[in-house]
Enzyme design. Structure first.
Site, PDB file in Angstrom:
ATOM      1  N   LYS A 295     -56.913 -29.296 -29.331  1.00 47.23           N
ATOM      2  CA  LYS A 295     -57.279 -30.697 -29.080  1.00 47.23           C
ATOM      3  C   LYS A 295     -56.580 -31.232 -27.837  1.00 47.23           C
ATOM      4  CE  LYS A 295     -58.495 -31.816 -33.814  1.00 47.23           C
ATOM      5  NZ  LYS A 295     -58.014 -30.647 -34.570  1.00 47.23           N
ATOM      6  N   ASP A 298     -54.790 -34.479 -22.339  1.00 47.61           N
ATOM      7  CA  ASP A 298     -53.988 -35.061 -21.260  1.00 47.61           C
ATOM      8  C   ASP A 298     -54.768 -34.990 -19.939  1.00 47.61           C
ATOM      9  OD1 ASP A 298     -51.701 -36.080 -19.882  1.00 47.61           O
ATOM     10  OD2 ASP A 298     -50.462 -35.220 -21.483  1.00 47.61           O
TER      11      ASP A 298
HETATM   12  N1  5IU Z   1     -60.408 -30.996 -38.180  1.00 48.81           N
HETATM   13  C1  5IU Z   1     -60.907 -31.856 -39.150  1.00 48.81           C
HETATM   14  N2  5IU Z   1     -61.658 -32.919 -38.753  1.00 48.81           N
HETATM   15  C2  5IU Z   1     -61.959 -33.158 -37.452  1.00 48.81           C
HETATM   16  C3  5IU Z   1     -61.440 -32.276 -36.477  1.00 48.81           C
HETATM   17  C4  5IU Z   1     -60.693 -31.217 -36.866  1.00 48.81           C
HETATM   18  O1  5IU Z   1     -60.675 -31.671 -40.329  1.00 48.81           O
HETATM   19  O2  5IU Z   1     -62.656 -34.104 -37.160  1.00 48.81           O
HETATM   20  I1  5IU Z   1     -61.837 -32.623 -34.564  1.00 48.81           I
HETATM   21  C5  5IU Z   1     -59.590 -29.818 -38.515  1.00 48.81           C
HETATM   22  C6  5IU Z   1     -58.315 -30.103 -39.216  1.00 48.81           C
HETATM   23  C7  5IU Z   1     -58.109 -28.876 -40.016  1.00 48.81           C
HETATM   24  C8  5IU Z   1     -59.506 -28.414 -40.368  1.00 48.81           C
HETATM   25  O3  5IU Z   1     -57.502 -27.886 -39.201  1.00 48.81           O
HETATM   26  O4  5IU Z   1     -60.332 -28.922 -39.344  1.00 48.81           O
HETATM   27  C9  5IU Z   1     -60.011 -28.883 -41.710  1.00 48.81           C
HETATM   28  O5  5IU Z   1     -59.214 -28.378 -42.718  1.00 48.81           O
HETATM   29  P1  5IU Z   1     -59.541 -28.657 -44.275  1.00 48.81           P
HETATM   30  O6  5IU Z   1     -60.907 -28.024 -44.566  1.00 48.81           O
HETATM   31  O7  5IU Z   1     -58.419 -27.935 -45.007  1.00 48.81           O
HETATM   32  O8  5IU Z   1     -59.529 -30.131 -44.509  1.00 48.81           O
END
Ligand code: 5IU
Length: 464
Positions: A295, A298
């Protein structure tokens, strides 16, 4: 006289090289015939061959737990090296036994052990590749092969396609040069053999398809789409674990079920470039992409450094990274430029919408800005992280996190939908699943279930 010349002359004296006209197995007429089986009758030569291979091992810094010899001629050579290094030996049967255990690999090893392959001669590299494939199937890591003679007929490239480095004691061109210098063969014979070798470059037919489909140098977008179709998987595992060892172990078990593995390198307590290389090897072997969910957010200059430098050197190993377009499109320009220093294809996913409650990304202007940026850098941007279908173009893969079959959210703002809702309702191509798999009692079985569910819905809707 140098040690290499001495070895070549010894091999010549015991008639390991024959010059004339010989019909090969393939029916082709060859001006040279190499028969290394004779070396088993000459202990001094066997010793010397093993010494040369030991030198290669020392100089190339290849680490290994076991050594696997390819039957038959390479077996005694491999045995000597095993004894020298006090390392266990493995061997691959020519045929699996049809009684008893049906094992194709004999010898003791643990999953994830590193194994090197020893072979006497390489032409196309097919016997080394077959051996490596059997070892990979057992969960071993194979990245290097050492051979006595490379016939220089495309073997090195064929092995490279499979991510195997070829180390050789002798190249056929060196053998010819040496024999001419010592008056053993004429210039004319040498030229004849060289021409034959150059005219008979043997690309492995099966590898041709691989080059088109899986090769690391093909654009990442195409590779991703091929993986999804071939593996019938549009599942991305989000491995938010803090141990890279655990991620490697898990990806060995689940790798076959996923098209992509998403990690966060900055939560790992045991990160090292060696270990991440191990994970990359697993991803190549089991054919899934590696996504670092960095993500980036910057200004361009800083992000280029974050991408390529520091402890993580993300660009070296991550096929894809995630990027916020919040700072403006310079961020994508910087990453694309930085990726050009890497000799593998790289790409990124733009974060358009987030799954968490109250996310500020989820307004129309913001999302339109993200789409515009994708259009401008469409060679590098291969898709979005999104909660809805953003464009009708098939060019962009829509990846949707926040997916769980049984939970609706967590205590910290995560909001879940089911795979069907993500794909059907929200237009996801790729479904990103984390804790639904990680926290389950049987991660492998759960991953299989998610793979099936996600791909079934995807097939139904998109008719692939
Ligand atoms: N993740 C999210 N939502 C988003 C984004 C990234 O959940 O909008 I951009 C990431 C965070 C985590 C994974 O690393 O996706 C989801 O994990 P879980 O299925 O355990 O919630």
């Amino acid at each position: 006289m140098g040690a290499i010349d001495q070895l070549i002359l010894q091999l010549f004296d015991i008639e390991a090289f024959k010059f004339g006209s010989f019909k090969l197995k393939s029916g082709i007429q060859s001006p040279i015939y190499i028969d290394l089986r004779v070396i088993i009758s000459y202990p001094d030569i066997l010793r010397s061959v093993a010494n040369h291979m030991n030198n290669i091992l020392q100089n190339s810094n290849v680490s290994f737990n076991e050594i696997c010899g390819v039957p038959y001629t390479a077996l005694p050579i491999a045995s000597i090296i095993c004894v020298d290094y006090k390392r266990p030996m493995l061997l691959r049967r020519k045929e699996a036994k049809n009684y008893g255990t049906k094992k194709i690999i004999e010898g003791k090893f643990r999953p994830n052990d590193r194994c090197i392959i020893i072979e006497d001669i390489v032409t196309t590299g097919s016997s080394v590749i077959e051996t490596a494939e059997s070892l990979w199937a057992e969960g071993l890591q194979v990245t290097d092969a050492i051979v006595l003679i490379d016939r220089e007929q495309h073997g090195e490239k064929n092995l490279q396609e499979k991510n195997i480095r070829l180390h050789r004691v002798l190249k056929i061109s060196e053998v010819l040069d040496c024999l001419v210098r010592h008056g053993k063969i004429t210039e004319e014979v040498s030229k004849n053999v060289s021409e034959f070798i150059h005219g008979n470059q043997m690309q492995l037919p099966t590898l041709k398809i691989e080059i088109e489909d899986k090769n690391i140098s093909i654009p990442i977008r195409q590779r991703f789409q091929t993986i999804i179709k071939e593996k019938k998987s549009n599942l991305c595992l989000s491995a938010d674990l803090t141990s890279l060892d655990e991620i490697i172990e898990l990806s060995n078990l689940i790798g076959k079920n996923i098209c992509m593995l998403k990690i966060h390198c900055d939560i790992l307590t045991d990160f090292s470039m060696d270990k991440i290389q191990e994970l990359k090897d697993v991803s190549r072997r089991l054919n899934f992409l590696l996504l670092e969910d960095r993500k980036f957010a910057d200004i361009g200059n800083t992000v280029a450094l974050q991408y390529t430098k520091g402890l993580f050197q993300i660009a070296e190993w991550a096929d894809l990274v995630t990027v916020h377009v919040l700072p403006g499109e310079g961020i994508v320009q910087a990453l694309e430029q930085a990726a050009q220093t890497i000799n593998e294809s790289r790409g990124c996913l733009l974060i358009a919408q987030m799954s968490s409650k109250g996310a500020l990304t989820n307004n129309e202007d913001y999302v339109n800005g993200v789409i515009k940026c994708a259009e401008k850098y469409s060679d590098f941007v291969i898709g979005f992280i999104s909660q809805s279908r953003l464009t009708t173009s098939d060019k962009y893969l829509h990846c949707t996190p926040g997916v769980h079959l049984t939970n609706t959210g967590d205590q910290l703002g995560q909001q879940y939908v089911t795979p069907r809702q993500a794909i059907d309702g929200r237009g996801a191509d790729i479904v990103i699943v984390g804790r639904a798999i990680l926290d389950s009692i049987n991660r492998v079985k759960t991953a299989e279930a998610y793979q099936q569910e996600c791909y079934q819905v995807y097939e139904e809707l998109r008719k692939i």
